[in-house]
Design a protein around this motif. Sequence first.
Motif, PDB file in Angstrom:
ATOM      1  N   ARG A 240      -4.936   4.367  -2.669  1.00  0.00           N
ATOM      2  CA  ARG A 240      -5.419   3.041  -2.322  1.00  0.00           C
ATOM      3  C   ARG A 240      -4.691   1.985  -3.138  1.00  0.00           C
ATOM      4  O   ARG A 240      -4.493   2.129  -4.342  1.00  0.00           O
ATOM      5  N   LEU A 241      -4.330   0.903  -2.476  1.00  0.00           N
ATOM      6  CA  LEU A 241      -3.739  -0.246  -3.151  1.00  0.00           C
ATOM      7  C   LEU A 241      -4.850  -0.899  -3.977  1.00  0.00           C
ATOM      8  O   LEU A 241      -5.829  -1.384  -3.411  1.00  0.00           O
TER       9      LEU A 241
ATOM     10  N   GLY B 215       0.816  -1.211   0.000  1.00  0.00           N
ATOM     11  CA  GLY B 215       0.000   0.000   0.000  1.00  0.00           C
ATOM     12  C   GLY B 215       0.846   1.256   0.000  1.00  0.00           C
ATOM     13  O   GLY B 215       0.564   2.218  -0.719  1.00  0.00           O
TER      14      GLY B 215
ATOM     15  N   GLY C 118      -0.159   5.674   1.580  1.00  0.00           N
ATOM     16  CA  GLY C 118      -0.876   4.541   1.014  1.00  0.00           C
ATOM     17  C   GLY C 118      -1.910   4.039   1.987  1.00  0.00           C
ATOM     18  O   GLY C 118      -1.847   4.289   3.191  1.00  0.00           O
ATOM     19  N   THR C 119      -2.898   3.332   1.444  1.00  0.00           N
ATOM     20  CA  THR C 119      -3.919   2.706   2.272  1.00  0.00           C
ATOM     21  C   THR C 119      -4.301   1.379   1.632  1.00  0.00           C
ATOM     22  O   THR C 119      -4.234   1.230   0.415  1.00  0.00           O
ATOM     23  N   HIS C 120      -4.670   0.443   2.454  1.00  0.00           N
ATOM     24  CA  HIS C 120      -5.093  -0.865   1.944  1.00  0.00           C
ATOM     25  C   HIS C 120      -6.547  -0.857   1.505  1.00  0.00           C
ATOM     26  O   HIS C 120      -7.021  -1.800   0.907  1.00  0.00           O
TER      27      HIS C 120
END
Length: 169
Positions: free
Chosen positions: A162-163, A14, A131-133
């Motif tokens: 977002r990943l 992420g 980043g974020t999952h």
Amino acid sequence: MYEHILFPTDGSDGAGAALEHAKNIAETHDATLHVMTVLDTTSPHIGMTAAGPAAGSTGMIAEEPSMTESGMVGEDHSVQAHLRERSEAIVDAAVDEVDTVETVTAVESGVPHSAILDYADENDIDLIVMGTHGRTGVGRYLLGSVTEKVVRTSDVPVLTVRLGDGDED
């Protein structure tokens, strides 16, 4: 518009997805990219063992006080020093990916979202790129979200990346 951009990373996929965005924004604005990670020293798991169903522990603590091997609590270097080395490697790996912009690196200690916000305040950061999952609902609630806490409490803009489904291995 942006002179100092902060890219906090934990080395995850992420965070890696956000790195390209941080790099592009830094190039566009001729900004300095601050690459940091936070050594979460508040974690209750540092130095603990985990007994599994197959028996034994993770090997982090010796069975006898006189026994020590690499990676065990009680050896010459501390667990925290080992974690700091890993954290520095995460930051160095990210910097290697962005060789076209000026970078500053940092490894901070403490509660991750607080350390990120403190660093942003102390270094006149104009933008945070994280980043974020993309977890939602109970998953996000149970695991917590450093990115969410930063977004909710930051005084500077936060760009979240977002990943995506195609980004995972």
